[in-house]
Design a protein around this motif. Structure first.
Motif, short mmCIF file in Angstrom:
data_model
loop_
_atom_site.label_atom_id
_atom_site.label_comp_id
_atom_site.label_asym_id
_atom_site.label_seq_id
_atom_site.Cartn_x
_atom_site.Cartn_y
_atom_site.Cartn_z
N CYS A 1 2.30 1.64 -3.78
CA CYS A 1 1.40 1.90 -4.90
C CYS A 1 0.13 2.63 -4.43
O CYS A 1 -0.65 2.07 -3.65
CB CYS A 1 1.02 0.58 -5.57
N ASP B 1 0.83 -1.21 0.00
CA ASP B 1 0.00 0.00 0.00
C ASP B 1 0.86 1.26 0.00
O ASP B 1 0.46 2.30 -0.53
CB ASP B 1 -0.95 0.00 1.20
N ILE C 1 -7.18 -2.14 -1.79
CA ILE C 1 -6.23 -3.25 -1.78
C ILE C 1 -6.56 -4.29 -2.86
O ILE C 1 -5.70 -5.05 -3.28
CB ILE C 1 -6.20 -3.91 -0.38
N LYS C 2 -7.80 -4.29 -3.33
CA LYS C 2 -8.17 -5.24 -4.37
C LYS C 2 -7.51 -4.93 -5.72
O LYS C 2 -7.61 -5.72 -6.66
CB LYS C 2 -9.70 -5.27 -4.53
N ASN C 3 -6.82 -3.80 -5.80
CA ASN C 3 -6.09 -3.45 -7.02
C ASN C 3 -4.71 -4.09 -7.08
O ASN C 3 -3.98 -3.87 -8.05
CB ASN C 3 -5.94 -1.93 -7.12
N VAL C 4 -4.35 -4.87 -6.06
CA VAL C 4 -2.98 -5.39 -5.97
C VAL C 4 -2.57 -6.16 -7.22
O VAL C 4 -1.46 -5.99 -7.72
CB VAL C 4 -2.81 -6.26 -4.70
N LYS D 1 -0.27 -7.07 2.50
CA LYS D 1 -0.30 -5.90 3.36
C LYS D 1 -0.35 -6.40 4.79
O LYS D 1 -1.26 -7.15 5.16
CB LYS D 1 -1.51 -5.02 3.08
N SER E 1 -2.23 -3.83 -10.48
CA SER E 1 -1.25 -2.75 -10.45
C SER E 1 -0.04 -3.03 -11.35
O SER E 1 0.68 -4.01 -11.15
CB SER E 1 -0.77 -2.53 -9.01
N GLU F 1 -2.62 3.18 -5.98
CA GLU F 1 -3.84 2.46 -6.37
C GLU F 1 -4.21 1.39 -5.35
O GLU F 1 -5.38 1.17 -5.05
CB GLU F 1 -3.63 1.79 -7.74
N VAL F 2 -3.19 0.74 -4.81
CA VAL F 2 -3.43 -0.30 -3.81
C VAL F 2 -3.81 0.34 -2.46
O VAL F 2 -4.63 -0.20 -1.72
CB VAL F 2 -2.18 -1.20 -3.66
#
Length: 270
Positions: A198, A195, A205-208, A236, A211, A200-201
């Motif tokens: 990035c 996190d 966090i679902k963007n991990v 994370k 990304s 976006e994350v």
């Protein structure tokens, strides 16, 4: 970018696998997982996050430090994970070590990590940054059993580290990695602080696994240390939270499933 790994919605499946797991090798009472990596990467926090995901509440058993620079762990210490009532534990343990640092007399020595992998270091050993453990030390285990040996080596690295790793850290970690290879010990890499690396994350966090930045970091880590991308798990750690949540647990438990499967395959091949 399409997701390059699919984990969401599988938390209960991952958790059930862990809850049902028992080593098939009768000589092994519990899988032994050794955590290593640079100082401040989040080794102790990862251990705490695994415990939190299993307990369903945020725990803080392994001492962790929010101020980077020097390793907060100074002993060779092994942790069990409570399963249900008091005195009942999961059949795997995590050993936490002092972190690797720049310099020849800073952080845990590479030779001590190699001795730990072979089961020669007893729990509670105070790590000496200036010299490796000697055979006449009271914490040296001269006759380690299969239970004393490390069954999975887990390398913990922070994703927010500038250029991931410096040359000296890479050299030390490659040395450890090659020693584990020679012992045929399976290896998994945990990529923490995703996190912080990035935005976006951090937002979701679902963007991990969508990304591009994290995918680039995974590829860079793979190129520098030789891990295949399938063995690198972004997570994370619990840090400021007071309650667990499904998304963080899912990433932690996904990595734990891989660690357990790797260790199980190893002990069954002996």
């Amino acid at each position: 970018m399409e997701e390059w790994r699919h984990v969401w919605g599988h938390k209960n499946k991952y958790l059930k696998f862990v809850e049902d797991y028992q080593p098939h090798n009768e000589e092994v009472k519990q899988l032994r997982v050794l955590l290593h990596g640079p100082t401040g990467a989040g080794k102790s926090s990862f251990l705490n996050s695994v415990d939190s995901a299993l307990q369903g509440r945020v725990t803080d058993r392994a001492p962790a430090d929010s101020i980077g620079g020097k390793s907060f762990s100074i002993k060779h210490r092994t942790y069990q994970f409570n399963k249900g009532g008091p005195g009942t534990f999961y059949p795997f343990v995590f050993t936490d070590l002092m972190g690797l640092e720049k310099g020849t007399e800073k952080g845990v020595g590479v030779e001590d990590i190699k001795q730990a992998m072979k089961g020669h270091i007893k729990d509670g050993y105070d790590i000496n940054q200036c010299s490796q453990i000697s055979e006449d030390n009271q914490n040296y285990n001269k006759n380690p059993t299969l239970n004393d040996h490390v069954h999975v080596l887990v390398c913990v690295i922070a994703a927010n580290t500038e250029n991931i790793l410096d040359d000296e850290s890479v050299r030390k970690m490659r040395d450890v990695r090659l020693a584990a290879r020679n012992l045929e010990i399976p290896q998994v890499a945990i990529l923490t602080k995703i996190d912080e690396a990035c935005p976006e994350v951090k937002a979701d966090i679902k963007n991990v696994y969508k990304s591009k930045k994290l995918k680039k970091i995974v590829d860079e880590l793979s190129a520098k240390l030789g891990f295949t991308p399938t063995c690198i798990f972004p997570v994370k750690n619990y840090h400021s939270e007071i309650d667990t949540n499904d998304e963080v647990d899912t990433l932690i438990l996904s990595a734990l499933n891989k660690i357990i499967n790797s260790g199980e395959d190893y002990v069954n091949s002996l």
